[in-house]
Motif scaffolding. Structure first.
Motif, PDB file in Angstrom:
ATOM      1  N   ILE A 199       0.836  -1.209   0.000  1.00  0.00           N
ATOM      2  CA  ILE A 199       0.000   0.000   0.000  1.00  0.00           C
ATOM      3  C   ILE A 199       0.863   1.249   0.000  1.00  0.00           C
ATOM      4  CG2 ILE A 199      -1.552   1.381   1.450  1.00  0.00           C
ATOM      5  CD1 ILE A 199      -2.964  -1.218   2.226  1.00  0.00           C
ATOM      6  N   ALA A 200       1.912   1.272   0.844  1.00  0.00           N
ATOM      7  CA  ALA A 200       2.803   2.432   0.921  1.00  0.00           C
ATOM      8  C   ALA A 200       3.481   2.686  -0.429  1.00  0.00           C
ATOM      9  CB  ALA A 200       3.848   2.220   2.009  1.00  0.00           C
ATOM     10  N   CYS A 201       3.934   1.626  -1.073  1.00  0.00           N
ATOM     11  CA  CYS A 201       4.585   1.765  -2.381  1.00  0.00           C
ATOM     12  C   CYS A 201       3.620   2.318  -3.422  1.00  0.00           C
ATOM     13  CB  CYS A 201       5.137   0.419  -2.843  1.00  0.00           C
ATOM     14  SG  CYS A 201       6.540  -0.183  -1.886  1.00  0.00           S
ATOM     15  N   ASN A 202       2.392   1.838  -3.410  1.00  0.00           N
ATOM     16  CA  ASN A 202       1.415   2.296  -4.401  1.00  0.00           C
ATOM     17  C   ASN A 202       1.018   3.750  -4.201  1.00  0.00           C
ATOM     18  OD1 ASN A 202       1.057   0.383  -6.329  1.00  0.00           O
ATOM     19  ND2 ASN A 202      -0.851  -0.436  -5.542  1.00  0.00           N
ATOM     20  N   ILE A 203       0.987   4.201  -2.968  1.00  0.00           N
ATOM     21  CA  ILE A 203       0.667   5.615  -2.715  1.00  0.00           C
ATOM     22  C   ILE A 203       1.757   6.513  -3.297  1.00  0.00           C
ATOM     23  CG2 ILE A 203       0.477   7.367  -0.906  1.00  0.00           C
ATOM     24  CD1 ILE A 203      -0.994   5.294   0.792  1.00  0.00           C
ATOM     25  N   VAL A 204       3.007   6.116  -3.131  1.00  0.00           N
ATOM     26  CA  VAL A 204       4.118   6.901  -3.687  1.00  0.00           C
ATOM     27  C   VAL A 204       4.035   6.925  -5.215  1.00  0.00           C
ATOM     28  CG1 VAL A 204       6.627   7.011  -3.964  1.00  0.00           C
ATOM     29  CG2 VAL A 204       5.642   6.474  -1.731  1.00  0.00           C
ATOM     30  N   ILE A 205       3.833   5.756  -5.812  1.00  0.00           N
ATOM     31  CA  ILE A 205       3.733   5.671  -7.274  1.00  0.00           C
ATOM     32  C   ILE A 205       2.577   6.517  -7.797  1.00  0.00           C
ATOM     33  CG2 ILE A 205       3.208   4.116  -9.207  1.00  0.00           C
ATOM     34  CD1 ILE A 205       4.606   1.897  -7.576  1.00  0.00           C
ATOM     35  N   GLY A 206       1.417   6.389  -7.151  1.00  0.00           N
ATOM     36  CA  GLY A 206       0.232   7.127  -7.592  1.00  0.00           C
ATOM     37  C   GLY A 206       0.404   8.624  -7.501  1.00  0.00           C
ATOM     38  N   THR A 207       1.044   9.101  -6.445  1.00  0.00           N
ATOM     39  CA  THR A 207       1.240  10.540  -6.259  1.00  0.00           C
ATOM     40  C   THR A 207       2.165  11.113  -7.329  1.00  0.00           C
ATOM     41  OG1 THR A 207       0.933  10.307  -3.867  1.00  0.00           O
ATOM     42  CG2 THR A 207       2.028  12.306  -4.644  1.00  0.00           C
ATOM     43  N   VAL A 208       3.264  10.430  -7.591  1.00  0.00           N
ATOM     44  CA  VAL A 208       4.227  10.908  -8.591  1.00  0.00           C
ATOM     45  C   VAL A 208       3.601  10.926  -9.987  1.00  0.00           C
ATOM     46  CG1 VAL A 208       6.409  10.377  -9.754  1.00  0.00           C
ATOM     47  CG2 VAL A 208       6.246  10.172  -7.271  1.00  0.00           C
ATOM     48  N   MET A 209       2.925   9.856 -10.357  1.00  0.00           N
ATOM     49  CA  MET A 209       2.352   9.771 -11.697  1.00  0.00           C
ATOM     50  C   MET A 209       1.198  10.744 -11.897  1.00  0.00           C
ATOM     51  SD  MET A 209       4.368   7.755 -13.066  1.00  0.00           S
ATOM     52  CE  MET A 209       3.537   8.014 -14.637  1.00  0.00           C
ATOM     53  N   THR A 210       0.408  10.964 -10.861  1.00  0.00           N
ATOM     54  CA  THR A 210      -0.696  11.922 -10.973  1.00  0.00           C
ATOM     55  C   THR A 210      -0.170  13.330 -11.198  1.00  0.00           C
ATOM     56  OG1 THR A 210      -2.135  10.577  -9.568  1.00  0.00           O
ATOM     57  CG2 THR A 210      -2.699  12.903  -9.791  1.00  0.00           C
ATOM     58  N   ALA A 211       0.870  13.709 -10.462  1.00  0.00           N
ATOM     59  CA  ALA A 211       1.467  15.041 -10.629  1.00  0.00           C
ATOM     60  C   ALA A 211       1.977  15.225 -12.057  1.00  0.00           C
ATOM     61  CB  ALA A 211       2.600  15.232  -9.622  1.00  0.00           C
ATOM     62  N   PHE A 212       2.634  14.216 -12.582  1.00  0.00           N
ATOM     63  CA  PHE A 212       3.156  14.293 -13.955  1.00  0.00           C
ATOM     64  C   PHE A 212       2.023  14.483 -14.958  1.00  0.00           C
ATOM     65  CE2 PHE A 212       3.936  12.069 -17.952  1.00  0.00           C
ATOM     66  CZ  PHE A 212       5.067  12.730 -18.411  1.00  0.00           C
ATOM     67  N   TYR A 213       0.979  13.693 -14.821  1.00  0.00           N
ATOM     68  CA  TYR A 213      -0.124  13.753 -15.792  1.00  0.00           C
ATOM     69  C   TYR A 213      -0.870  15.079 -15.736  1.00  0.00           C
ATOM     70  CZ  TYR A 213      -0.380   9.242 -18.112  1.00  0.00           C
ATOM     71  OH  TYR A 213      -0.140   8.184 -18.933  1.00  0.00           O
ATOM     72  N   LEU A 214      -1.059  15.612 -14.553  1.00  0.00           N
ATOM     73  CA  LEU A 214      -1.788  16.871 -14.444  1.00  0.00           C
ATOM     74  C   LEU A 214      -1.008  18.019 -15.085  1.00  0.00           C
ATOM     75  CD1 LEU A 214      -3.360  16.592 -10.867  1.00  0.00           C
ATOM     76  CD2 LEU A 214      -4.443  16.211 -13.093  1.00  0.00           C
ATOM     77  N   PHE A 215       0.313  17.956 -15.027  1.00  0.00           N
ATOM     78  CA  PHE A 215       1.125  18.997 -15.648  1.00  0.00           C
ATOM     79  C   PHE A 215       1.150  18.886 -17.173  1.00  0.00           C
ATOM     80  CE2 PHE A 215       3.262  19.646 -11.455  1.00  0.00           C
ATOM     81  CZ  PHE A 215       3.127  21.033 -11.398  1.00  0.00           C
ATOM     82  N   PHE A 216       1.078  17.659 -17.690  1.00  0.00           N
ATOM     83  CA  PHE A 216       1.264  17.447 -19.129  1.00  0.00           C
ATOM     84  C   PHE A 216       0.062  16.774 -19.796  1.00  0.00           C
ATOM     85  CE2 PHE A 216       5.547  17.320 -17.208  1.00  0.00           C
ATOM     86  CZ  PHE A 216       6.140  18.369 -17.900  1.00  0.00           C
ATOM     87  N   ARG A 217      -1.143  16.983 -19.243  1.00  0.00           N
ATOM     88  CA  ARG A 217      -2.289  16.253 -19.752  1.00  0.00           C
ATOM     89  C   ARG A 217      -2.626  16.609 -21.208  1.00  0.00           C
ATOM     90  NH1 ARG A 217      -3.756  19.730 -15.712  1.00  0.00           N
ATOM     91  NH2 ARG A 217      -5.334  21.318 -16.083  1.00  0.00           N
ATOM     92  N   ARG A 218      -2.497  17.868 -21.599  1.00  0.00           N
ATOM     93  CA  ARG A 218      -2.812  18.235 -22.983  1.00  0.00           C
ATOM     94  C   ARG A 218      -1.833  17.584 -23.966  1.00  0.00           C
ATOM     95  NH1 ARG A 218      -5.971  21.841 -25.455  1.00  0.00           N
ATOM     96  NH2 ARG A 218      -6.638  22.612 -23.414  1.00  0.00           N
ATOM     97  N   GLN A 219      -0.561  17.601 -23.601  1.00  0.00           N
ATOM     98  CA  GLN A 219       0.450  16.991 -24.466  1.00  0.00           C
ATOM     99  C   GLN A 219       0.230  15.473 -24.574  1.00  0.00           C
ATOM    100  OE1 GLN A 219       0.912  19.186 -22.101  1.00  0.00           O
ATOM    101  NE2 GLN A 219       2.577  20.638 -22.534  1.00  0.00           N
ATOM    102  N   VAL A 220      -0.193  14.868 -23.457  1.00  0.00           N
ATOM    103  CA  VAL A 220      -0.425  13.423 -23.453  1.00  0.00           C
ATOM    104  C   VAL A 220      -1.558  13.063 -24.414  1.00  0.00           C
ATOM    105  CG1 VAL A 220      -1.276  11.496 -22.059  1.00  0.00           C
ATOM    106  CG2 VAL A 220       0.478  13.021 -21.135  1.00  0.00           C
ATOM    107  N   ILE A 221      -2.664  13.791 -24.354  1.00  0.00           N
ATOM    108  CA  ILE A 221      -3.801  13.504 -25.236  1.00  0.00           C
ATOM    109  C   ILE A 221      -3.423  13.758 -26.689  1.00  0.00           C
ATOM    110  CG2 ILE A 221      -6.156  14.165 -25.851  1.00  0.00           C
ATOM    111  CD1 ILE A 221      -5.997  12.599 -23.263  1.00  0.00           C
ATOM    112  N   ALA A 222      -2.679  14.836 -26.930  1.00  0.00           N
ATOM    113  CA  ALA A 222      -2.311  15.206 -28.302  1.00  0.00           C
ATOM    114  C   ALA A 222      -1.399  14.179 -28.960  1.00  0.00           C
ATOM    115  CB  ALA A 222      -1.648  16.576 -28.314  1.00  0.00           C
ATOM    116  N   VAL A 223      -0.714  13.372 -28.152  1.00  0.00           N
ATOM    117  CA  VAL A 223       0.150  12.328 -28.706  1.00  0.00           C
ATOM    118  C   VAL A 223      -0.669  11.330 -29.517  1.00  0.00           C
ATOM    119  CG1 VAL A 223       1.525  10.297 -28.071  1.00  0.00           C
ATOM    120  CG2 VAL A 223       2.007  12.506 -27.015  1.00  0.00           C
ATOM    121  N   PHE A 224      -1.909  11.091 -29.097  1.00  0.00           N
ATOM    122  CA  PHE A 224      -2.708  10.026 -29.687  1.00  0.00           C
ATOM    123  C   PHE A 224      -3.438  10.440 -30.962  1.00  0.00           C
ATOM    124  CE2 PHE A 224      -2.216   8.787 -25.274  1.00  0.00           C
ATOM    125  CZ  PHE A 224      -1.903   7.450 -25.398  1.00  0.00           C
TER     126      PHE A 224
END
Length: 472
Positions: free
Chosen positions: A334-359
């Protein structure tokens, strides 16, 4: 001579055991993410939103094959690890044979139904007159290769159940890489631009090519696993003569596999329902949700990979009645997943438009997709708690608890929210229904985990007291 992989369950420290089992699973999931994104990405390079929409509307039916793979694979994996913890090694050979051949036969029956009725089924799940022909092409090839799709999922899970995490990952990754390599060749035309170069050759089959590449990837995975068994690397068995559903094998597999399969079925149903709702807002909205859900898979699949990795460890500890080690493993996960989820969520929120535009290069799809990805990522830091606890329940053989979590996140909570929030808020309501359901299920999973752990601790204390009382 068969290799005994079970030392990881009993001899390694908890962090080392989790890392040994979970890291290969997570690496496999990383490739799995690329594999799942590949179809949408390469089909998106055609610039045809109808073909992207066809992949999205076909996914609920494809998930039914995955459900069968998980019914026998996850159920078998959990039963095998518990049996190893109990020291019942001979039984695991019958379990593994039953799971493989059961999944292949069941998928063949479902494939025939899809081949006969694929057009009305696709209309039912949200295909439009513009996307129906593409969707029927996609489903035709997937149905033809269904036994390999379910067989690869089943074998991957069974091998993971004996502690062979690296071999399980290798077989899965080989198939996924095959799919990724074949995707542009089958989907695009010769001379089409891809990244910084033009394809020297290509069949230009569009969505049908994506399906063929998917099937061939699963064929490669199955071949790898069959060779693994034939070389005597496993303590399991896929010999047909070992096939048996007696002695509690059917019940032991299905009691845990059914909730895992139900999760896929409910994902299928919920995708059908949301596609039906989104179709009122146009094919671009359907395509955008498909892209956003694919992109969101990065955070979800990584956390699922970790949860999936520790499931056999939990099952072994439960079978061996080592509840203290089991609890430590779950909390560490659980502790490991919370760390992973927090880091990945921060990344996606900053670059969400670029991520969608890739597709896809479509302004309206991108605008929809940004909103949808933002909503889907909202519970990202904590959603991994659900996965760890749910897979832990499966490892313990607690199918009812796993069923509640699976039914809640994708069905009992999510589906009513889709109807309610669409009626109250419209498109914005549809977009935020899944995060709302996730929030409820996070709380529910924690409560259920605490109740289960407290009950196990009371049982352990009672056993200790009885042993003390019978001493002379």
């Amino acid at each position: 001579m068969a290799k005994d992989n079970t030392r990881v369950f009993s001899d390694y420290s908890v962090p080392k055991a989790v890392a040994t089992l979970a890291v290969p699973s997570m690496l496999g999931m990383l490739i799995n993410i690329i594999y799942n994104l590949a179809d949408t990405f390469f089909v998106g390079q055609t610039g045809d939103a109808n073909q992207v929409s066809a992949v999205s509307v076909s996914m609920p039916l494809f998930l039914l094959f995955m459900a069968l793979g998980n019914l026998f694979g996850v159920g078998g994996c959990a039963f095998i690890s518990r049996s190893l913890g109990e020291g019942r090694r001979e039984r695991i050979k019958a379990i593994s044979s039953f799971c493989l051949y059961g999944s292949v036969l069941a998928s063949a029956v479902l494939a025939v139904l899809f081949l006969l009725f694929r057009r009305p089924l696709l209309y039912l799940v949200g295909a439009s007159d513009f996307s129906i022909d593409y969707a029927t092409d996609y489903l035709f090839w997937v149905a033809l290769g269904a036994p390999f799709v379910t067989g690869s999922i089943t074998l991957c899970n069974l091998i993971r159940g004996e502690g062979a995490a690296k071999e399980s990952m290798t077989g899965m990754v080989l198939g996924q890489l095959t799919n990724i390599i074949l995707d542009p060749i089958f989907i695009l035309h010769s001379g089409d631009r891809l990244f910084f170069f033009h394809l020297p050759f290509g069949f230009g089959m569009g969505v049908a090519g994506a399906a063929i590449a998917t099937v061939l990837g699963n064929v490669v995975s199955v071949l790898f696993f069959v060779v693994y068994f034939l070389r005597g690397k496993s303590i399991l068995s896929i010999t047909p003569s070992r096939f048996s559903a007696k002695g509690g094998i059917f019940k032991g597999v299905v009691s845990v596999g059914a909730p895992a399969a139900l999760n896929n079925l409910l994902m299928s149903v919920s995708n059908i329902v949301i596609n039906m709702f989104l179709s009122h807002y146009g094919d671009n909205a359907v395509a955008a949700m498909g892209v956003a859900m694919k992109a969101n898979m990065l955070v979800v699949m990584l956390q699922l990979g970790l949860a999936q990795g520790i499931q056999p460890l939990v099952g072994y500890c439960y079978g061996a009645k080592n509840y203290n080690r089991m609890k430590k493993s779950i909390l560490f996960g659980i502790a490991c997943n919370i760390v992973i989820g927090t880091v990945m969520t921060a990344f996606y929120l900053f670059f969400r438009r670029q991520v969608i535009a890739v597709f896809i290069d479509n302004a309206e799809v991108i605008e929809y997709g940004v909103k949808m990805l933002t909503a889907l990522m909202a519970p990202g830091p904590l959603i991994g708690i659900i996965f760890i606890i749910n897979f832990s329940f499966q490892g313990m053989g607690k199918g009812f608890q796993s069923l509640i979590l699976a039914a809640g996140r994708q069905g009992l909570i999510y589906l009513p929210l889709l109807f309610i929030m669409d009626a109250l808020v419209g498109l914005e309501g549809l977009i935020w229904a899944q995060p709302a359901a996730d929030a409820v299920c996070i709380v529910l999973s924690l409560v259920m985990f605490l109740v289960t752990v407290n009950k196990l601790q009371r049982q352990e204390q009672h056993q200790i007291q009885n042993q003390t009382n019978i001493k002379p």
